[in-house]
Design a protein around this motif. Sequence first.
Motif, mmCIF file in Angstrom:
data_model
loop_
_atom_site.group_PDB
_atom_site.id
_atom_site.type_symbol
_atom_site.label_atom_id
_atom_site.label_comp_id
_atom_site.label_asym_id
_atom_site.label_seq_id
_atom_site.Cartn_x
_atom_site.Cartn_y
_atom_site.Cartn_z
ATOM 1 N N UNK A 185 4.532 1.139 17.097
ATOM 2 C CA UNK A 185 4.340 -0.315 17.030
ATOM 3 C C UNK A 185 3.771 -0.736 15.674
ATOM 4 N N UNK A 186 2.818 0.038 15.153
ATOM 5 C CA UNK A 186 2.245 -0.273 13.840
ATOM 6 C C UNK A 186 3.309 -0.184 12.752
ATOM 7 N N UNK A 187 4.130 0.867 12.812
ATOM 8 C CA UNK A 187 5.206 1.027 11.820
ATOM 9 C C UNK A 187 6.172 -0.155 11.898
ATOM 10 N N UNK A 188 6.523 -0.589 13.096
ATOM 11 C CA UNK A 188 7.431 -1.724 13.263
ATOM 12 C C UNK A 188 6.786 -3.031 12.801
ATOM 13 N N UNK A 189 5.495 -3.184 13.029
ATOM 14 C CA UNK A 189 4.786 -4.370 12.534
ATOM 15 C C UNK A 189 4.804 -4.411 11.009
ATOM 16 N N UNK A 190 4.592 -3.255 10.376
ATOM 17 C CA UNK A 190 4.657 -3.186 8.918
ATOM 18 C C UNK A 190 6.047 -3.573 8.440
ATOM 19 N N UNK B 95 0.858 -1.185 0.000
ATOM 20 C CA UNK B 95 0.000 0.000 0.000
ATOM 21 C C UNK B 95 0.896 1.237 0.000
ATOM 22 N N UNK B 96 0.320 2.378 -0.312
ATOM 23 C CA UNK B 96 1.101 3.623 -0.364
ATOM 24 C C UNK B 96 1.748 3.948 0.986
ATOM 25 N N UNK B 97 1.048 3.697 2.101
ATOM 26 C CA UNK B 97 1.622 3.962 3.429
ATOM 27 C C UNK B 97 2.877 3.121 3.673
ATOM 28 N N UNK B 98 2.797 1.859 3.301
ATOM 29 C CA UNK B 98 3.950 0.973 3.512
ATOM 30 C C UNK B 98 5.106 1.319 2.562
ATOM 31 N N UNK B 99 4.783 1.734 1.344
ATOM 32 C CA UNK B 99 5.827 2.198 0.425
ATOM 33 C C UNK B 99 6.515 3.438 0.995
ATOM 34 N N UNK B 100 5.727 4.315 1.579
ATOM 35 C CA UNK B 100 6.291 5.522 2.180
ATOM 36 C C UNK B 100 7.201 5.150 3.350
ATOM 37 N N UNK B 101 6.821 4.138 4.119
ATOM 38 C CA UNK B 101 7.669 3.659 5.214
ATOM 39 C C UNK B 101 9.037 3.237 4.668
#
Length: 141
Positions: A121-126, A89-95
């Motif tokens: 925590x959500x960012x680390x899970x991704x 997803x775009x959010x994960x690509x941005x990460x």
Amino acid sequence: MTITKIRKGTFQHVESELYAYHETRKEIIRLENDLLHGSKGDDENVGGGRGNLPGDPTSRTAILLSSHKKLEQLQNIVDAIESVVDRLTEDRKKLIRLRYWEKPQRLTWDGVAAELHVSRRTALNWRDEIVRAIAEKIGWR
């Protein structure tokens, strides 16, 4: 994405490959150029018969490119990263862009999470899901 367990060292290796992604792509181009246009090297077959490579330059180039182990390994890593990132997803690509590809690296995981408007925590899970998917795609465990 399925949850698979990978070794800590594998996790760290995949992360290092994410950090080095752009340099790896440059290395692939350099290796291809060296193989295609590089020097012939020393001929150890002095006075010998013909080599076992085809006389057709196109076939010779194809064989050299396909049989170069380092090039093949680097290409597998880049292909796996691109395959996984393309499906995110775009959010994960941005990460990925913020944490691994932005130079100089200026954001901590807290900063990345704030940019994405999610918890740390959500960012680390991704991140964990992405790294595991890349490792699985490459065939590392």
